[in-house]
Design a protein around this motif. Structure first.
Motif, PDB file in Angstrom:
ATOM      1  N   SER A  52      -0.247 -84.355 -23.362  1.00 52.34           N
ATOM      2  CA  SER A  52      -0.788 -85.366 -22.449  1.00 52.34           C
ATOM      3  C   SER A  52      -2.313 -85.338 -22.397  1.00 52.34           C
ATOM      4  CB  SER A  52      -0.222 -85.138 -21.046  1.00 52.34           C
ATOM      5  OG  SER A  52      -0.637 -86.150 -20.164  1.00 52.34           O
ATOM      6  N   GLY A  53      -2.885 -86.524 -22.302  1.00 58.29           N
ATOM      7  CA  GLY A  53      -4.325 -86.675 -22.164  1.00 58.29           C
ATOM      8  C   GLY A  53      -4.653 -88.060 -21.646  1.00 58.29           C
ATOM      9  N   PRO A  54      -5.899 -88.341 -21.299  1.00 58.01           N
ATOM     10  CA  PRO A  54      -6.287 -89.657 -20.778  1.00 58.01           C
ATOM     11  C   PRO A  54      -5.842 -90.770 -21.719  1.00 58.01           C
ATOM     12  CG  PRO A  54      -8.093 -88.106 -20.573  1.00 58.01           C
ATOM     13  CD  PRO A  54      -7.049 -87.425 -21.405  1.00 58.01           C
ATOM     14  N   ALA A  55      -5.347 -91.865 -21.137  1.00 59.84           N
ATOM     15  CA  ALA A  55      -4.771 -92.918 -21.964  1.00 59.84           C
ATOM     16  C   ALA A  55      -4.952 -94.288 -21.337  1.00 59.84           C
ATOM     17  CB  ALA A  55      -3.285 -92.645 -22.199  1.00 59.84           C
ATOM     18  N   ARG A  56      -4.715 -95.307 -22.150  1.00 56.68           N
ATOM     19  CA  ARG A  56      -4.741 -96.698 -21.706  1.00 56.68           C
ATOM     20  C   ARG A  56      -3.462 -97.377 -22.193  1.00 56.68           C
ATOM     21  NH1 ARG A  56     -10.215 -98.918 -24.299  1.00 56.68           N
ATOM     22  NH2 ARG A  56      -8.918 -98.492 -26.150  1.00 56.68           N
ATOM     23  N   LEU A  57      -3.065 -98.426 -21.470  1.00 55.27           N
ATOM     24  CA  LEU A  57      -1.824 -99.131 -21.787  1.00 55.27           C
ATOM     25  C   LEU A  57      -2.100-100.609 -22.035  1.00 55.27           C
ATOM     26  CD1 LEU A  57       1.591 -98.762 -20.047  1.00 55.27           C
ATOM     27  CD2 LEU A  57       0.574-101.039 -20.155  1.00 55.27           C
ATOM     28  N   SER A  58      -1.497-101.150 -23.086  1.00 57.40           N
ATOM     29  CA  SER A  58      -1.552-102.582 -23.347  1.00 57.40           C
ATOM     30  C   SER A  58      -0.170-103.065 -23.751  1.00 57.40           C
ATOM     31  CB  SER A  58      -2.574-102.912 -24.434  1.00 57.40           C
ATOM     32  OG  SER A  58      -2.273-102.233 -25.636  1.00 57.40           O
ATOM     33  N   VAL A  59       0.089-104.354 -23.559  1.00 54.00           N
ATOM     34  CA  VAL A  59       1.412-104.920 -23.803  1.00 54.00           C
ATOM     35  C   VAL A  59       1.284-106.161 -24.673  1.00 54.00           C
ATOM     36  CG1 VAL A  59       3.457-105.966 -22.741  1.00 54.00           C
ATOM     37  CG2 VAL A  59       2.310-104.036 -21.620  1.00 54.00           C
ATOM     38  N   THR A  98       9.017-107.204 -27.372  1.00 49.35           N
ATOM     39  CA  THR A  98       8.076-106.626 -26.415  1.00 49.35           C
ATOM     40  C   THR A  98       7.606-105.281 -26.944  1.00 49.35           C
ATOM     41  OG1 THR A  98       9.227-107.692 -24.555  1.00 49.35           O
ATOM     42  CG2 THR A  98       7.765-105.849 -24.035  1.00 49.35           C
ATOM     43  N   VAL A  99       6.303-105.069 -26.920  1.00 49.12           N
ATOM     44  CA  VAL A  99       5.737-103.827 -27.437  1.00 49.12           C
ATOM     45  C   VAL A  99       4.727-103.272 -26.440  1.00 49.12           C
ATOM     46  CG1 VAL A  99       4.470-102.730 -29.325  1.00 49.12           C
ATOM     47  CG2 VAL A  99       6.065-104.605 -29.817  1.00 49.12           C
ATOM     48  N   VAL A 100       4.844-101.991 -26.140  1.00 46.48           N
ATOM     49  CA  VAL A 100       3.876-101.282 -25.300  1.00 46.48           C
ATOM     50  C   VAL A 100       3.082-100.350 -26.201  1.00 46.48           C
ATOM     51  CG1 VAL A 100       3.578 -99.679 -23.373  1.00 46.48           C
ATOM     52  CG2 VAL A 100       5.414-101.396 -23.302  1.00 46.48           C
ATOM     53  N   ARG A 101       1.779-100.457 -26.143  1.00 46.56           N
ATOM     54  CA  ARG A 101       0.913 -99.571 -26.922  1.00 46.56           C
ATOM     55  C   ARG A 101       0.118 -98.674 -25.983  1.00 46.56           C
ATOM     56  NH1 ARG A 101      -1.290-103.298 -32.026  1.00 46.56           N
ATOM     57  NH2 ARG A 101       0.476-102.809 -33.386  1.00 46.56           N
ATOM     58  N   ILE A 102       0.058 -97.408 -26.330  1.00 49.19           N
ATOM     59  CA  ILE A 102      -0.709 -96.422 -25.587  1.00 49.19           C
ATOM     60  C   ILE A 102      -1.776 -95.870 -26.525  1.00 49.19           C
ATOM     61  CG2 ILE A 102      -0.611 -94.279 -24.266  1.00 49.19           C
ATOM     62  CD1 ILE A 102       1.056 -96.467 -23.012  1.00 49.19           C
ATOM     63  N   ASP A 103      -3.013 -95.874 -26.055  1.00 48.09           N
ATOM     64  CA  ASP A 103      -4.081 -95.275 -26.869  1.00 48.09           C
ATOM     65  C   ASP A 103      -4.989 -94.435 -25.993  1.00 48.09           C
ATOM     66  OD1 ASP A 103      -5.634 -97.130 -25.498  1.00 48.09           O
ATOM     67  OD2 ASP A 103      -6.266 -98.238 -27.276  1.00 48.09           O
ATOM     68  N   ARG A 104      -5.884 -93.695 -26.631  1.00 50.36           N
ATOM     69  CA  ARG A 104      -6.874 -92.900 -25.914  1.00 50.36           C
ATOM     70  C   ARG A 104      -8.059 -93.795 -25.532  1.00 50.36           C
ATOM     71  NH1 ARG A 104      -3.580 -89.218 -24.374  1.00 50.36           N
ATOM     72  NH2 ARG A 104      -2.792 -87.796 -25.989  1.00 50.36           N
ATOM     73  N   GLY A 149      -9.782 -95.380 -28.314  1.00 54.31           N
ATOM     74  CA  GLY A 149      -9.005 -96.272 -29.166  1.00 54.31           C
ATOM     75  C   GLY A 149      -8.038 -95.581 -30.108  1.00 54.31           C
ATOM     76  N   ALA A 150      -8.028 -94.267 -30.163  1.00 55.70           N
ATOM     77  CA  ALA A 150      -7.095 -93.558 -31.038  1.00 55.70           C
ATOM     78  C   ALA A 150      -5.658 -93.804 -30.570  1.00 55.70           C
ATOM     79  CB  ALA A 150      -7.395 -92.066 -31.046  1.00 55.70           C
ATOM     80  N   PRO A 151      -4.730 -94.189 -31.472  1.00 57.67           N
ATOM     81  CA  PRO A 151      -3.360 -94.501 -31.047  1.00 57.67           C
ATOM     82  C   PRO A 151      -2.594 -93.259 -30.618  1.00 57.67           C
ATOM     83  CG  PRO A 151      -3.525 -94.567 -33.435  1.00 57.67           C
ATOM     84  CD  PRO A 151      -4.925 -94.391 -32.918  1.00 57.67           C
ATOM     85  N   VAL A 152      -1.832 -93.407 -29.547  1.00 56.82           N
ATOM     86  CA  VAL A 152      -0.958 -92.339 -29.056  1.00 56.82           C
ATOM     87  C   VAL A 152       0.503 -92.680 -29.340  1.00 56.82           C
ATOM     88  CG1 VAL A 152      -0.143 -91.084 -27.019  1.00 56.82           C
ATOM     89  CG2 VAL A 152      -2.575 -91.662 -27.255  1.00 56.82           C
ATOM     90  N   SER A 153       0.893 -93.900 -28.970  1.00 59.51           N
ATOM     91  CA  SER A 153       2.294 -94.278 -29.106  1.00 59.51           C
ATOM     92  C   SER A 153       2.436 -95.788 -29.129  1.00 59.51           C
ATOM     93  CB  SER A 153       3.124 -93.699 -27.950  1.00 59.51           C
ATOM     94  OG  SER A 153       4.490 -93.975 -28.104  1.00 59.51           O
ATOM     95  N   GLU A 154       3.534 -96.224 -29.745  1.00 63.31           N
ATOM     96  CA  GLU A 154       3.886 -97.642 -29.782  1.00 63.31           C
ATOM     97  C   GLU A 154       5.378 -97.742 -29.496  1.00 63.31           C
ATOM     98  OE1 GLU A 154       2.330-100.670 -32.863  1.00 63.31           O
ATOM     99  OE2 GLU A 154       4.324-100.063 -33.611  1.00 63.31           O
TER     100      GLU A 154
END
Length: 452
Positions: A179-186, A208-214, A217-222
């Motif tokens: 876990s670390g600081p992240a941002r969410l976009s849909v 529907t797609v949820v993207r999580i990045d640092r 901008g580094a990708p964490v999950s999709e």
């Protein structure tokens, strides 16, 4: 007594024995399960910056593991086409922590979810969604069910159940540690060319797609949600594989990918033609292009995040594959083997509400449930249990569509809809909601419930 008369009496006697047995088996040994108002058993929302971690594991499977997905005369697999495993995303906001796990298997019976939770006592969670990609070529052997073993997942082996549960729990634990600081976009749209209705209803096609990045901008999950059966390898295949979702999940450069099915009961994957690759790989690649082609919202470092669970009783079993004359007997026989209650979970991620259901609703039912859940809702199937297909009462009355794959008859959709609405309403509640006293439900691991 003439020989002919003796023969007729003997035949009548022999025929009367099964008739008498059927009559006894068809007596109303069990009443119906009356409907009740949906009961919210857990609800929690926290405020603050988003933190997230993701991880993937590969299942440790022995040679010849049963292959799950189709009813087969022989379930023993003959090798591995591509490795399968589990992928997890853990989201934290304030002192709330929620986990989503996507396993490359056919379905998630409640017993498997319980086995995963039992391995997470040291990982406090306020909500957990364990879902299946629904590959029809994944490992089986993990469902201890008298009917399910013979029509879906193959002979039950507790060691296999433990290996799969352990792999899912390992992915969740590793995701929590990352876990670390992240941002969410849909991103939301439709992929009309990738699915079709295999019976008579509408095409779902929602993507529907949820993207999580640092923050950098580094990708964490999709996390992608789409409805299409992963059956491109077919019944004859005996190689373990994630089918087309496995191809999508294995690609690099997007962080840890997760995949969940939408309202998939009657949705099939449209073949993707091309000169290169297998049909499975071509479809997986086409799906990845559809995901990349979506327009995504601006990354949000502090989205509203909440989780809720609602509980309802299920109707009496009413297997749709059984002839009407045998329905009552089949209901009696399956009464103790089928769940008596079901839980529906909702996870709010900003303006998106994922409503997780333990079955396979057809597209028409999914649309009705989205209306009941309110704006921004998306149905996620095959999560935290299994109650079979959910077909419309109209189609069940006509014995069409997905009726042969139903377990609970025409009232199942109406029983589950209040739980869909209640769970979705609970995650939108203002101010932050908390579980009723003494009713933490399955939305928490024991460790998390203990720290409430």
């Amino acid at each position: 007594m003439p020989p002919a008369r003796r023969l007729l009496l003997a035949a009548a006697f022999l025929l009367g024995i099964p008739a008498a047995i059927l009559a006894i088996a068809s007596l109303p040994w069990h009443g119906d399960r009356p409907a009740e108002a949906a009961r919210v058993t857990a609800a929690r929302r926290c405020q603050g910056p988003l933190s997230a971690g993701a991880a993937a594991t590969t299942f440790d499977l022995p040679p010849g593991v049963p292959i799950g997905g189709f009813a087969r005369l022989r379930y023993r697999s003959e090798g591995v086409r591509d490795p399968v495993g589990a992928r997890a995303l853990v989201l934290s906001v304030g002192d709330c922590r929620y986990a989503l796990a996507s396993a490359e298997i056919l379905l998630v019976p409640e017993s498997l979810e319980v086995a995963v939770r039992a391995r997470l006592g040291d990982v406090p969670l306020d909500g957990l969604l364990v879902g299946a990609t629904h590959t029809h070529s994944g490992p089986g052997g993990y469902w201890d069910h008298v009917f399910g073993e013979h029509i879906a997942t193959g002979p039950f082996d507790p060691a296999l159940r433990d290996r799969i549960a352990g792999g899912i729990a390992q992915a969740i634990r590793a995701a929590a540690a990352a876990s670390g600081p992240a941002r969410l976009s849909v991103g939301e749209g439709r992929a009309e060319t990738l699915a079709y209705n295999r019976t008579e209803g509408p095409v779902e096609a929602r993507l529907t797609v949820v993207r999580i990045d640092r923050p950098d901008g580094a990708p964490v999950s999709e996390l992608a949600i789409f409805a299409a059966h992963p059956t491109t390898l077919g019944r004859a295949n005996l190689l373990i594989s994630g089918d087309w979702p496995g191809r999508y999940l294995a690609a690099t450069g997007h962080g840890v990918r997760l995949f969940f099915q939408g309202a998939l009961g009657d949705q099939a994957a449209t073949p993707v033609n091309g000169p290169e690759g297998t049909p499975t790989d071509r479809y997986g690649d086409a799906f990845a292009r559809a995901v990349d082609g979506l327009a995504y919202s601006a990354p949000d470092p502090a989205p509203a995040v909440a989780f809720a669970t609602a509980d309802v009783p299920l109707p009496a079993p009413d297997p749709g594959a059984v002839p009407p004359l045998l329905r009552r007997a089949a209901s009696n026989a399956s009464w103790e083997t089928m769940p008596a209650r079901a839980e529906v979970e909702a996870l709010r991620l900003g303006g998106l509400v994922l409503v997780a259901v333990p079955g396979e609703p057809v597209s028409e039912i999914g649309e009705g449930w989205r209306r009941a859940a309110g704006p921004g809702a998306q149905i996620v199937s095959l999560v935290n249990g299994y109650v079979g297909y959910v077909e419309t009462p109209r189609m069940i009355a006509a014995d069409r569509g997905e009726t042969p794959r139903t377990y609970y008859g025409p009232s199942l959709a109406a029983r589950l809809e209040p739980a869909v609405a209640a769970a979705a309403a609970a995650v939108r509640a203002e101010p932050p909601a908390h579980p009723p006293d003494g009713a933490a439900g399955r939305g928490r691991t024991p460790a998390a419930a203990g720290r409430r």
